[in-house]
Design a protein around this motif. Structure first.
Motif, PDB file in Angstrom:
ATOM      1  N   GLY A 119       0.801  -1.222   0.000  1.00 49.46           N
ATOM      2  CA  GLY A 119       0.000   0.000   0.000  1.00 49.46           C
ATOM      3  C   GLY A 119       0.828   1.264   0.000  1.00 49.46           C
ATOM      4  O   GLY A 119       0.298   2.357   0.204  1.00 49.46           O
TER       5      GLY A 119
ATOM      6  N   PRO B  92      -0.410   4.216  -2.714  1.00 48.16           N
ATOM      7  CA  PRO B  92      -1.422   5.182  -2.259  1.00 48.16           C
ATOM      8  C   PRO B  92      -0.994   5.980  -1.044  1.00 48.16           C
ATOM      9  O   PRO B  92      -1.417   7.118  -0.865  1.00 48.16           O
ATOM     10  CB  PRO B  92      -2.640   4.292  -1.947  1.00 48.16           C
ATOM     11  CG  PRO B  92      -2.132   2.899  -1.885  1.00 48.16           C
ATOM     12  CD  PRO B  92      -0.936   2.844  -2.774  1.00 48.16           C
ATOM     13  N   THR B  93      -0.147   5.385  -0.185  1.00 51.94           N
ATOM     14  CA  THR B  93       0.347   6.122   0.974  1.00 51.94           C
ATOM     15  C   THR B  93       1.166   7.329   0.538  1.00 51.94           C
ATOM     16  O   THR B  93       1.009   8.438   1.065  1.00 51.94           O
ATOM     17  CB  THR B  93       1.220   5.211   1.866  1.00 51.94           C
ATOM     18  OG1 THR B  93       0.426   4.152   2.382  1.00 51.94           O
ATOM     19  CG2 THR B  93       1.806   5.996   3.037  1.00 51.94           C
TER      20      THR B  93
ATOM     21  N   VAL C 272       1.103   8.848  -2.454  1.00 53.40           N
ATOM     22  CA  VAL C 272       0.257   9.812  -3.168  1.00 53.40           C
ATOM     23  C   VAL C 272      -0.566  10.636  -2.177  1.00 53.40           C
ATOM     24  O   VAL C 272      -0.684  11.860  -2.300  1.00 53.40           O
ATOM     25  CB  VAL C 272      -0.669   9.083  -4.164  1.00 53.40           C
ATOM     26  CG1 VAL C 272      -1.684  10.052  -4.769  1.00 53.40           C
ATOM     27  CG2 VAL C 272       0.158   8.436  -5.271  1.00 53.40           C
ATOM     28  N   ARG C 273      -1.136   9.952  -1.168  1.00 54.07           N
ATOM     29  CA  ARG C 273      -1.917  10.651  -0.150  1.00 54.07           C
ATOM     30  C   ARG C 273      -1.047  11.638   0.616  1.00 54.07           C
ATOM     31  O   ARG C 273      -1.452  12.766   0.901  1.00 54.07           O
ATOM     32  CB  ARG C 273      -2.535   9.615   0.786  1.00 54.07           C
ATOM     33  CG  ARG C 273      -3.425  10.204   1.877  1.00 54.07           C
ATOM     34  CD  ARG C 273      -2.754  10.146   3.216  1.00 54.07           C
ATOM     35  NE  ARG C 273      -3.629  10.530   4.302  1.00 54.07           N
ATOM     36  CZ  ARG C 273      -3.219  10.726   5.534  1.00 54.07           C
ATOM     37  NH1 ARG C 273      -1.951  10.573   5.864  1.00 54.07           N
ATOM     38  NH2 ARG C 273      -4.064  11.088   6.478  1.00 54.07           N
TER      39      ARG C 273
ATOM     40  N   PHE D  49      -7.519  10.095  -1.025  1.00 47.12           N
ATOM     41  CA  PHE D  49      -6.335   9.234  -1.052  1.00 47.12           C
ATOM     42  C   PHE D  49      -6.232   8.416   0.232  1.00 47.12           C
ATOM     43  O   PHE D  49      -5.796   7.261   0.209  1.00 47.12           O
ATOM     44  CB  PHE D  49      -5.080  10.084  -1.248  1.00 47.12           C
ATOM     45  CG  PHE D  49      -5.112  10.914  -2.498  1.00 47.12           C
ATOM     46  CD1 PHE D  49      -4.822  10.357  -3.727  1.00 47.12           C
ATOM     47  CD2 PHE D  49      -5.458  12.261  -2.447  1.00 47.12           C
ATOM     48  CE1 PHE D  49      -4.857  11.121  -4.887  1.00 47.12           C
ATOM     49  CE2 PHE D  49      -5.496  13.030  -3.598  1.00 47.12           C
ATOM     50  CZ  PHE D  49      -5.197  12.456  -4.825  1.00 47.12           C
TER      51      PHE D  49
ATOM     52  N   VAL E 101      -8.642   5.330  -0.001  1.00 53.76           N
ATOM     53  CA  VAL E 101      -8.098   4.244  -0.827  1.00 53.76           C
ATOM     54  C   VAL E 101      -6.954   3.545  -0.096  1.00 53.76           C
ATOM     55  O   VAL E 101      -6.872   2.309  -0.077  1.00 53.76           O
ATOM     56  CB  VAL E 101      -7.619   4.785  -2.193  1.00 53.76           C
ATOM     57  CG1 VAL E 101      -6.873   3.705  -2.971  1.00 53.76           C
ATOM     58  CG2 VAL E 101      -8.807   5.290  -3.003  1.00 53.76           C
ATOM     59  N   LYS E 102      -6.088   4.322   0.517  1.00 50.80           N
ATOM     60  CA  LYS E 102      -4.943   3.758   1.245  1.00 50.80           C
ATOM     61  C   LYS E 102      -5.416   2.825   2.361  1.00 50.80           C
ATOM     62  O   LYS E 102      -4.885   1.725   2.532  1.00 50.80           O
ATOM     63  CB  LYS E 102      -4.104   4.889   1.842  1.00 50.80           C
ATOM     64  CG  LYS E 102      -2.945   4.426   2.712  1.00 50.80           C
ATOM     65  CD  LYS E 102      -2.200   5.617   3.283  1.00 50.80           C
ATOM     66  CE  LYS E 102      -2.984   6.325   4.351  1.00 50.80           C
ATOM     67  NZ  LYS E 102      -3.085   5.541   5.621  1.00 50.80           N
TER      68      LYS E 102
ATOM     69  N   SER F 176      -4.331   0.180  -6.001  1.00 50.84           N
ATOM     70  CA  SER F 176      -5.054   1.411  -5.679  1.00 50.84           C
ATOM     71  C   SER F 176      -5.991   1.838  -6.813  1.00 50.84           C
ATOM     72  O   SER F 176      -7.086   2.349  -6.558  1.00 50.84           O
ATOM     73  CB  SER F 176      -4.064   2.533  -5.354  1.00 50.84           C
ATOM     74  OG  SER F 176      -3.165   2.733  -6.422  1.00 50.84           O
TER      75      SER F 176
ATOM     76  N   THR G   5      -9.956   2.265  -6.514  1.00 58.52           N
ATOM     77  CA  THR G   5     -10.605   3.517  -6.890  1.00 58.52           C
ATOM     78  C   THR G   5     -11.773   3.280  -7.831  1.00 58.52           C
ATOM     79  O   THR G   5     -12.881   3.813  -7.630  1.00 58.52           O
ATOM     80  CB  THR G   5      -9.591   4.467  -7.557  1.00 58.52           C
ATOM     81  OG1 THR G   5      -8.522   4.748  -6.645  1.00 58.52           O
ATOM     82  CG2 THR G   5     -10.254   5.771  -7.973  1.00 58.52           C
TER      83      THR G   5
END
Length: 298
Positions: free
Chosen positions: A169, A172-173, A175-176, A225, A228-229, A248, A252
């Motif tokens: 993960g 997404p981590t 990106v968030r 984000f 999703v994460k 991810s 989404t």
């Protein structure tokens, strides 16, 4: 003419922004941990905030609100240490290149994106441990991992799933974190300049006002984000060993089809209540730490 204060020697000037950032984040986490736990439970589909609180108190007791605190502190010691330290180092270098002039907002945003990505890469293992510890009580008894603390969680993840699983993960981590820190860090510096330079606020009013603005933009930019994460990190394989999401992007698209775009804002009020105060307290604690250092000549 007054004497100039001696400059700190050794590695402290280089280490200071990282140490201060980590300390302020850890102090803020100690206060915010119960709200963070409620937010995760809401995102995992356990009902409204009030229902989650009543259920946790009835079934698990007060201690459940602080489950995962060790992982939360470890996360701040890695993630926030890296992101706040990196942001300050990068912005200082950029200001030097800009002949000492304040940076335009887009450059602050780029610095925030970079700092968020670096911090998330370093802090992802602790973040995974935190999510799993917080979600554990929501699983059937047979599927619970029963981690006792953050270091036990990291050990078990490595032993059961391999070292690379610590970064499950991580996409997404990262990106968030980039979205959150772009909103949080850039808006804070921009607000400090506006409140102090244009409105003439005092130092205390500037820190409080800028931290509130920073908390709002951090929340607004990052919740989709974060959703999703969380879904990626807490997923379990079915009886055939198949996971509900392949990544991810798959998460989404399935979320969009199942619940529409507003599904990503599940738990939004609680998320704002959790993110904004944590951001505000991080900046306020950081300001107090810096004041204390100045008073003793560090």
């Amino acid at each position: 003419m007054g004497e100039e204060k001696p400059k700190p020697l050794g590695i402290w000037p280089a280490v200071k922004p990282f140490a201060n950032g980590g300390a302020s984040g850890m102090l803020a986490t100690c206060v915010i941990q119960p709200v963070d736990m409620i937010k995760v439970r809401i995102q995992l589909g356990q009902g409204s905030g009030l229902h989650v609180v009543k259920s946790m108190l009835r079934e698990e007791g007060v201690g459940a609100f602080y489950k995962g605190l060790s992982a939360g502190l470890l996360r701040q010691a890695t993630y926030t240490t890296a992101r706040l330290g990196t942001f300050r180092v990068i912005t200082n270098k950029a200001i030097e290149a800009n002949e000492g002039k304040p940076l335009p907002l887009y450059q602050k945003a780029l610095c925030g994106l970079t700092a968020g990505a670096i911090g998330a890469c370093i802090g992802s293992p602790a973040d995974l441990a935190l999510i799993r510890m917080q979600a554990d009580a929501t699983l059937p008894v047979a599927q619970r991992r029963n981690y006792t603390n953050a270091f036990h969680a990291l050990y078990r993840i490595i032993a059961d799933e391999g070292v690379l699983a610590l970064w499950k993960g991580a996409g997404p981590t990262v990106v968030r974190a980039m979205a959150l820190n772009m909103g949080m860090l850039a808006s804070y510096d921009q607000s400090v300049e506006f409140f102090k330079g244009n409105l003439g606020f005092s130092e205390t009013s500037t820190v409080i006002g800028a931290s509130a603005v920073s908390g709002f933009f951090a929340s607004a930019c990052s919740l989709p984000f974060d959703y999703v994460k969380t879904q990626i990190q807490k997923m379990q394989p079915d009886a055939n060993g198949k996971y509900p999401y392949t990544g991810s992007i798959d998460c989404t698209m399935k979320t969009l089809r199942a619940g529409g775009p507003f599904k990503f804002y599940t738990g939004f009020p609680v998320y704002c209540v959790r993110i904004a105060p944590h951001v505000m307290m991080t900046w306020i604690f950081l300001s107090q730490i810096q004041k204390a250092e100045k008073s003793i000549g560090l």
